[in-house]
Design an enzyme around this catalytic site. Structure first.
Site, PDB file in Angstrom:
ATOM      1  N   TYR A  84       0.852  -1.441  -0.009  1.00  9.85           N
ATOM      2  CA  TYR A  84       0.030  -0.017  -0.089  1.00  9.85           C
ATOM      3  C   TYR A  84       0.893   1.322  -0.151  1.00  9.85           C
ATOM      4  O   TYR A  84       1.730   1.293   1.032  1.00  9.85           O
ATOM      5  CB  TYR A  84      -1.014   0.000   1.187  1.00  9.85           C
ATOM      6  CG  TYR A  84      -2.302  -0.031   0.776  1.00  9.85           C
ATOM      7  CD1 TYR A  84      -2.758   0.698   0.181  1.00  9.85           C
ATOM      8  CD2 TYR A  84      -3.104  -1.258   1.031  1.00  9.85           C
ATOM      9  CE1 TYR A  84      -4.356   0.646  -0.436  1.00  9.85           C
ATOM     10  CE2 TYR A  84      -4.385  -1.517   0.819  1.00  9.85           C
ATOM     11  CZ  TYR A  84      -4.936  -0.638  -0.251  1.00  9.85           C
ATOM     12  OH  TYR A  84      -6.288  -0.989  -0.469  1.00  9.85           O
ATOM     13  N   GLU A  86      -0.636   4.614  -0.585  1.00 10.03           N
ATOM     14  CA  GLU A  86      -1.475   5.843  -0.855  1.00 10.03           C
ATOM     15  C   GLU A  86      -0.728   7.156  -0.527  1.00 10.03           C
ATOM     16  O   GLU A  86       0.095   7.190   0.322  1.00 10.03           O
ATOM     17  CB  GLU A  86      -2.531   5.985   0.017  1.00 10.03           C
ATOM     18  CG  GLU A  86      -3.620   4.820  -0.319  1.00 10.03           C
ATOM     19  CD  GLU A  86      -4.932   4.789   0.580  1.00 10.03           C
ATOM     20  OE1 GLU A  86      -4.902   5.372   1.561  1.00 10.03           O
ATOM     21  OE2 GLU A  86      -5.868   4.107   0.390  1.00 10.03           O
ATOM     22  N   ASP A 128      -5.873  13.044 -25.648  1.00  4.59           N
ATOM     23  CA  ASP A 128      -5.868  11.667 -25.163  1.00  4.59           C
ATOM     24  C   ASP A 128      -5.246  10.804 -26.278  1.00  4.59           C
ATOM     25  O   ASP A 128      -5.608  10.216 -27.445  1.00  4.59           O
ATOM     26  CB  ASP A 128      -7.233  10.904 -25.158  1.00  4.59           C
ATOM     27  CG  ASP A 128      -7.424   9.795 -24.923  1.00  4.59           C
ATOM     28  OD1 ASP A 128      -6.482   8.921 -24.797  1.00  4.59           O
ATOM     29  OD2 ASP A 128      -8.555   9.270 -24.691  1.00  4.59           O
ATOM     30  N   THR A 149      -2.892   5.594 -22.275  1.00  2.00           N
ATOM     31  CA  THR A 149      -2.604   4.431 -21.848  1.00  2.00           C
ATOM     32  C   THR A 149      -1.366   3.923 -21.967  1.00  2.00           C
ATOM     33  O   THR A 149      -0.469   4.670 -22.580  1.00  2.00           O
ATOM     34  CB  THR A 149      -3.467   3.085 -22.409  1.00  2.00           C
ATOM     35  OG1 THR A 149      -3.092   3.443 -23.911  1.00  2.00           O
ATOM     36  CG2 THR A 149      -5.003   3.461 -22.488  1.00  2.00           C
ATOM     37  N   LYS A 156      -1.142   0.204 -25.120  1.00  2.00           N
ATOM     38  CA  LYS A 156      -1.109   0.042 -26.442  1.00  2.00           C
ATOM     39  C   LYS A 156       0.037   0.201 -27.386  1.00  2.00           C
ATOM     40  O   LYS A 156       0.988  -0.541 -27.050  1.00  2.00           O
ATOM     41  CB  LYS A 156      -2.311   1.098 -27.085  1.00  2.00           C
ATOM     42  CG  LYS A 156      -3.444   0.700 -26.163  1.00  2.00           C
ATOM     43  CD  LYS A 156      -4.610   1.701 -26.463  1.00  2.00           C
ATOM     44  CE  LYS A 156      -5.673   1.322 -25.963  1.00  2.00           C
ATOM     45  NZ  LYS A 156      -6.822   2.342 -25.946  1.00  2.00           N
ATOM     46  N   ARG A 195      -0.629  -2.986 -18.725  1.00  2.00           N
ATOM     47  CA  ARG A 195      -2.099  -2.413 -18.901  1.00  2.00           C
ATOM     48  C   ARG A 195      -2.167  -1.306 -17.917  1.00  2.00           C
ATOM     49  O   ARG A 195      -2.542  -1.611 -16.766  1.00  2.00           O
ATOM     50  CB  ARG A 195      -2.903  -3.464 -18.644  1.00  2.00           C
ATOM     51  CG  ARG A 195      -4.647  -3.231 -18.893  1.00  2.00           C
ATOM     52  CD  ARG A 195      -5.165  -4.567 -18.844  1.00  2.00           C
ATOM     53  NE  ARG A 195      -4.813  -5.175 -20.371  1.00  2.00           N
ATOM     54  CZ  ARG A 195      -4.892  -4.808 -21.685  1.00  2.00           C
ATOM     55  NH1 ARG A 195      -6.011  -3.861 -21.611  1.00  2.00           N
ATOM     56  NH2 ARG A 195      -4.609  -5.054 -22.585  1.00  2.00           N
TER      57      ARG A 195
HETATM   58  C1  LIG Z   1      -7.946   2.470 -24.836  1.00  2.00           C
HETATM   59  C2  LIG Z   1      -8.417   3.872 -24.731  1.00  2.00           C
HETATM   60  C3  LIG Z   1      -8.869   4.514 -23.507  1.00  2.00           C
HETATM   61  C4  LIG Z   1      -8.900   3.668 -22.354  1.00  2.00           C
HETATM   62  O1  LIG Z   1      -8.355   2.818 -21.806  1.00  2.00           O
HETATM   63  P1  LIG Z   1      -8.424   1.746 -20.834  1.00  2.00           P
HETATM   64  O2  LIG Z   1      -7.153   1.479 -20.275  1.00  2.00           O
HETATM   65  O3  LIG Z   1      -9.065   0.598 -21.647  1.00  2.00           O
HETATM   66  O4  LIG Z   1      -9.276   2.293 -19.949  1.00  2.00           O
HETATM   67  C5  LIG Z   1      -9.101   5.724 -23.476  1.00  2.00           C
HETATM   68  N1  LIG Z   1      -8.983   6.667 -24.583  1.00  2.00           N
HETATM   69  C6  LIG Z   1      -8.742   6.076 -25.834  1.00  2.00           C
HETATM   70  C7  LIG Z   1      -8.791   7.189 -27.040  1.00  2.00           C
HETATM   71  C8  LIG Z   1      -8.527   4.887 -26.065  1.00  2.00           C
HETATM   72  O5  LIG Z   1      -8.134   4.287 -27.208  1.00  2.00           O
END
Ligand SMILES: *Cc1c(COP(=O)(O)O)cnc(C)c1O
Length: 420
Positions: free
Chosen positions: A58, A60, A204, A230, A233, A239
Site C-alpha cells: 500500500y 497511498e 488523449d 494508456t 497500446k 496495462r
Molecule cells: C484505450 C483508450 C482509452 C481507455 O483505456 P483503458 O485502459 O481501456 O481504460 C481511452 N482513450 C482512448 C482514446 C483509448 O483508445
C-alpha cells in the site's frame, strides 16, 4: 486426489485450472497473429515487474508524502516512472497512478470540470472513445458532451465543425485523440481552436503514445494542457494509464487521482511502467515506431489492392479502418469471426457514417503495433494481408480457415513473443 498446497506451491499445482487458462492464452498469443490495434506484447522485463511483491504494498499518497510506512522502495519506482515519463514526452508533470486509460481521462476531466459542464470531443461513431462522452459512460452521464466528427468525403477530422461547435457551445475543455482514426492528428490546430474560445485542451493519445515517444507523430505535450494515455497500446508497457500536464495543473491532477478517484496505487504496475518508459527512451524504440507505420502502410496497400476500401484512403499511424462490405456479403461481424477461426485477431468496428449497427458494423479495425514487436516487416505484412484477403473472400469456408490457421501457426514460430 486432493493436493495440499502451501503459500509456496507454484501456480501449476496451486491452481491447475487458472494455470491451464494462462498456458492456453500464451499459446493463442504465440500461434496467432495479433492485429487488434489497441494491443501489443509487453517485454519480458515489464511482465516480470508486473508479477512482483510490489503487488503487496500500500502506498497511498505520493513519493515522500505517503499515508503508509515502508514506502521507501515504492518511492524509488514511482519517482523513476514519473521522471522518465517527463523526459520521454517533455512534460512538466506526470501522474503515473491512474489504473488505466479511462481513469486517466476521469482524472483530467475532474481536475477542471464540474458536473454539467460542457466539453467537446470526437464522436464514438467516428473513432472517439467511450470516455469521450458516450451516453452510458461516466463521461456522458456527468458532463454535457458535444461531439465533432470526420468529413463524409475524406474521413478526416472536420476542423471547420470543431471550430463552429466550439464557438457555439463554449466548452470548458476540448478533447482531441481517438481510438479508430487512421491519420496523424493536428494537435496545434486543436490548440488554436481551444485558445480562440478560452477552453483548455486535453489530448488523449492512448492509441498513438508510442508513435509520439518514437518521434514519428507530433507531440501533443507541446500544445495541450493535459495529455492522457494508456501505457499498453503502442507504448508497449503494462496495462495502465497516465496523465501528463502543465506545472500549473499538477496539484489539481494529483489531488484528483488521489484521494479524489483512487486509493492505493498499483505499485507493481508502476514499476512496470517505469521499465516501459526506460525502454521507450532507447534509440531502438524510434526504429520500432517507424516500422509500425511502414508496416501499416504496406498492409494498407495490400488490402486496397485486394478490393477493400480504407477509411480516409490509407493510414499515417499504426491502424487501418477497413470497410469489408465492399466484398460480397461480408460484414464486420462475419469478418471478425472468420479471421478469428484462421488465427487472425481483429475487431469489428463502425466506419464513419456507417449505415450498419455497432454489433454488426461495416468495418474491421487492424493495427500493426503487436506484429511489429514480434519483428515482422513489410514482406511479412504482404503475407498477412494476403491471408486476410483469402479469408474474407471465402468467410464461410471452415476448411480453408483451418488450413490458413495451420500456415499461420507455422509462420508465427519464427517471430517470438517476448517473455514466452
Ligand atoms: C484505450 C483508450 C482509452 C481507455 O483505456 P483503458 O485502459 O481501456 O481504460 C481511452 N482513450 C482512448 C482514446 C483509448 O483508445
Amino acid at each position: 486426489m486432493t493436493m495440499t498446497t502451501t503459500r509456496e506451491t507454484p501456480l501449476p499445482l496451486a491452481d491447475p485450472a487458472v494455470f491451464q487458462a494462462i498456458q492456453n492464452e500464451q499459446q493463442r498469443q504465440t500461434d496467432g497473429l495479433e492485429l487488434i490495434a489497441s494491443e501489443n506484447y509487453a517485454s519480458a522485463a515489464v511482465l516480470q515487474a508486473a508479477g512482483t511483491v510490489f503487488t503487496n504494498k500500500y502506498a497511498e499518497g505520493y513519493p515522500g508524502r505517503r499515508y503508509y510506512g515502508g514506502c521507501e522502495y515504492a518511492d524509488v519506482v514511482e519517482n523513476l516512472a514519473r521522471d522518465r515519463a517527463c523526459e520521454l514526452f517533455g512534460a512538466d508533470h506526470a501522474n503515473v497512478q491512474p489504473h488505466a486509460g479511462s481513469q486517466a481521462n476521469m482524472a483530467a476531466y475532474m481536475s477542471i470540470l464540474q458536473p454539467g459542464d460542457t466539453f467537446l470531443a470526437m464522436d464514438l461513431a467516428h473513432g472517439g472513445h467511450l470516455t469521450h462522452g458516450m451516453r452510458l459512460n461516466f463521461s456522458g452521464k456527468l458532463y454535457n458532451a458535444v461531439h465533432y466528427g470526420v468529413r463524409q468525403d475524406d474521413h478526416r477530422i472536420d476542423f471547420d465543425q470543431v471550430a463552429a461547435l466550439a464557438k457555439e457551445h463554449r466548452p470548458k475543455l476540448i478533447v482531441a485523440g481517438a481510438s479508430a482514426y487512421p491519420r496523424e492528428i493536428d494537435h496545434p490546430q486543436f490548440a488554436q481552436i481551444a485558445a480562440d474560445v478560452g477552453a483548455k485542451l486535453m489530448v488523449d493519445m492512448a492509441h498513438y503514445a508510442g508513435l509520439v515517444a518514437g518521434g514519428v507523430h507530433n507531440n501533443p505535450v507541446e500544445v495541450a494542457d493535459f495529455v492522457t494515455t494508456t501505457t499498453h497500446k503502442t507504448l508497449r508497457g503494462p496495462r495502465s494509464g497516465m496523465v501528463l500536464c502543465k506545472q500549473e495543473l499538477a496539484k489539481d491532477v494529483d489531488k484528483t487521482v488521489f484521494p479524489g478517484l483512487q486509493g492505493g496505487p498499483l505499485m507493481h504496475i508502476i514499476a512496470a511502467k517505469a521499465i516501459c518508459f526506460h525502454e521507450a527512451l532507447q534509440p531502438s524504440f524510434k526504429d520500432y515506431a517507424k516500422q509500425i507505420i511502414a508496416n501499416a502502410q504496406t498492409l494498407a496497400e495490400t488490402l486496397t489492392a485486394g478490393g477493400l476500401t480504407l477509411s480516409s484512403g490509407g493510414t499515417d499511424n499504426h491502424l487501418l479502418l477497413c470497410d469489408v462490405t465492399t466484398l460480397n456479403g461480408v460484414t464486420g461481424k462475419i469478418a471478425e469471426a472468420a479471421l478469428d477461426r484462421a488465427g487472425l485477431t481483429v475487431n469489428k468496428n463502425m466506419i464513419p457514417y456507417d449505415p450498419r449497427k455497432p454489433m454488426d458494423p461495416s468495418g474491421i479495425r487492424l493495427g500493426t503495433a503487436a506484429l511489429t514487436t514480434r519483428g515482422m516487416k513489410q514482406d511479412e505484412m504482404k503475407r498477412v494481408g494476403d491471408w486476410i484477403l483469402t479469408i474474407l473472400k471465402s468467410p464461410e469456408d471452415t476448411s480453408l480457415a483451418e488450413k490458413v490457421k495451420a500456415e499461420i501457426a507455422n509462420f508465427a514460430q519464427d517471430y517470438p513473443v517476448p517473455g514466452v
